[in-house]
Design an enzyme around this catalytic site. Structure first.
Site, PDB file in Angstrom:
ATOM      1  N   HIS A  17       0.837  -1.208   0.000  1.00 14.10           N
ATOM      2  CA  HIS A  17       0.000   0.000   0.000  1.00 14.10           C
ATOM      3  C   HIS A  17       0.877   1.265   0.000  1.00 14.10           C
ATOM      4  O   HIS A  17       0.601   2.226  -0.714  1.00 14.10           O
ATOM      5  CB  HIS A  17      -0.883   0.049   1.257  1.00 14.10           C
ATOM      6  N   LYS A  41     -15.675  -8.066   3.460  1.00 16.15           N
ATOM      7  CA  LYS A  41     -14.504  -8.363   4.289  1.00 16.15           C
ATOM      8  C   LYS A  41     -14.764  -8.052   5.754  1.00 16.15           C
ATOM      9  O   LYS A  41     -15.206  -6.950   6.084  1.00 16.15           O
ATOM     10  CB  LYS A  41     -13.310  -7.511   3.842  1.00 16.15           C
ATOM     11  N   ARG A  91      -1.468  -5.716  -8.427  1.00 15.30           N
ATOM     12  CA  ARG A  91      -0.366  -6.632  -8.115  1.00 15.30           C
ATOM     13  C   ARG A  91      -0.164  -7.629  -9.232  1.00 15.30           C
ATOM     14  O   ARG A  91       0.913  -7.831  -9.740  1.00 15.30           O
ATOM     15  CB  ARG A  91      -0.668  -7.418  -6.836  1.00 15.30           C
ATOM     16  N   SER A 129      -2.699  -7.852   2.808  1.00 16.20           N
ATOM     17  CA  SER A 129      -2.946  -7.783   4.252  1.00 16.20           C
ATOM     18  C   SER A 129      -3.325  -9.174   4.762  1.00 16.20           C
ATOM     19  O   SER A 129      -2.951  -9.570   5.872  1.00 16.20           O
ATOM     20  CB  SER A 129      -4.080  -6.807   4.545  1.00 16.20           C
TER      21      SER A 129
HETATM   22  P1  ADP Z   1      -9.862  -3.536  -0.714  1.00 24.82           P
HETATM   23  O1  ADP Z   1     -10.711  -4.161   0.339  1.00 24.82           O
HETATM   24  O2  ADP Z   1     -10.438  -2.269  -1.282  1.00 24.82           O
HETATM   25  O3  ADP Z   1      -9.356  -4.466  -1.784  1.00 24.82           O
HETATM   26  P2  ADP Z   1      -7.128  -3.479   0.268  1.00 24.82           P
HETATM   27  O4  ADP Z   1      -6.623  -2.769   1.475  1.00 24.82           O
HETATM   28  O5  ADP Z   1      -6.966  -4.947   0.217  1.00 24.82           O
HETATM   29  O6  ADP Z   1      -8.621  -3.011   0.141  1.00 24.82           O
HETATM   30  O7  ADP Z   1      -6.445  -2.870  -1.021  1.00 24.82           O
HETATM   31  C1  ADP Z   1      -6.581  -1.506  -1.358  1.00 24.82           C
HETATM   32  C2  ADP Z   1      -5.911  -1.246  -2.692  1.00 24.82           C
HETATM   33  O8  ADP Z   1      -4.506  -1.476  -2.565  1.00 24.82           O
HETATM   34  C3  ADP Z   1      -6.372  -2.169  -3.825  1.00 24.82           C
HETATM   35  O9  ADP Z   1      -6.336  -1.431  -5.036  1.00 24.82           O
HETATM   36  C4  ADP Z   1      -5.331  -3.249  -3.853  1.00 24.82           C
HETATM   37  O10 ADP Z   1      -5.209  -3.829  -5.130  1.00 24.82           O
HETATM   38  C5  ADP Z   1      -4.092  -2.432  -3.503  1.00 24.82           C
HETATM   39  N1  ADP Z   1      -3.049  -3.270  -2.913  1.00 24.82           N
HETATM   40  C6  ADP Z   1      -3.116  -4.085  -1.845  1.00 24.82           C
HETATM   41  N2  ADP Z   1      -1.935  -4.707  -1.624  1.00 24.82           N
HETATM   42  C7  ADP Z   1      -1.091  -4.258  -2.587  1.00 24.82           C
HETATM   43  C8  ADP Z   1       0.252  -4.522  -2.939  1.00 24.82           C
HETATM   44  N3  ADP Z   1       0.996  -5.429  -2.288  1.00 24.82           N
HETATM   45  N4  ADP Z   1       0.774  -3.886  -4.000  1.00 24.82           N
HETATM   46  C9  ADP Z   1       0.006  -3.012  -4.689  1.00 24.82           C
HETATM   47  N5  ADP Z   1      -1.263  -2.714  -4.440  1.00 24.82           N
HETATM   48  C10 ADP Z   1      -1.818  -3.321  -3.402  1.00 24.82           C
END
Ligand code: ADP
Length: 159
Positions: A17, A41, A91, A129
């Site tokens: 992130h 989630k 990703r 996460s």
């Molecule tokens: P959501 O529930 O909206 O998917 P996340 O916190 O899992 O929330 O992810 C928020 C954003 O960050 C999404 O666009 C996700 O693809 C991106 N994201 C999460 N982990 C990574 C990572 N390791 N590298 C790049 N982008 C990421």
């Protein structure tokens, strides 16, 4: 001033992130990290805990990053906050299908708000996460995943 919103669960924030935040800051004058409620989630951390971890993780750029919350549609909140774009991270190909659907749905809801995608550094392309929480639960090495403050909080959850 060009404003972007970066919505997500951030449960908790990871280096993946943070990498997206840094890339977005090269394009936007201001970025609003939007801690959202994802109906699909169940989160491990409360909204306040997630905000606290984000604040620590982004300590160095809080002059151009603000943290906000959202319990409504992202496009509506983005507009309220004066943003022109929704920032999302990619990703792998697996992210694409979901992001594709969301982008088009958001355009139907409000065509004045567009989405912009940043591809993460290779080092973080496997990171989520969820993986972080699974490894922490079984006492694996989580140091490559998130800053020390976040790791402290996650270890406390499992202790
Ligand atoms: P959501 O529930 O909206 O998917 P996340 O916190 O899992 O929330 O992810 C928020 C954003 O960050 C999404 O666009 C996700 O693809 C991106 N994201 C999460 N982990 C990574 C990572 N390791 N590298 C790049 N982008 C990421």
């Amino acid at each position: 001033m060009k404003i972007g919103v970066y919505p997500g669960s951030f449960d908790p924030i990871t280096y993946g992130h943070i990498d997206i935040v840094k890339r977005a800051l090269k394009v936007f004058d201001k970025l609003i990290v939007l801690v959202s409620t994802n109906p699909h989630k169940e989160t491990m951390f409360t909204k306040d805990e997630r905000i606290d971890m984000i604040r620590h993780a982004l300590e160095g750029c809080l002059d151009v990053v603000t943290i906000d919350t959202n319990d409504t549609l992202t496009v509506h909140r983005a507009k309220e906050l004066g943003a022109t774009h929704i920032v999302r991270g990619l990703r792998a190909l697996t992210d694409f299908e979901y992001e594709f659907q969301m982008t088009h749905a958001n355009r139907v809801l409000d065509k004045s708000i567009d989405s912009i995608f940043f591809m993460t550094d290779n080092r973080y392309s496997y990171m989520s996460s969820t993986t972080l929480k699974e490894i922490a639960q079984f006492n694996g090495n989580v140091e490559p995943f998130a800053p020390p403050y976040v790791l402290e909080k996650i270890r406390a959850k499992f202790s």
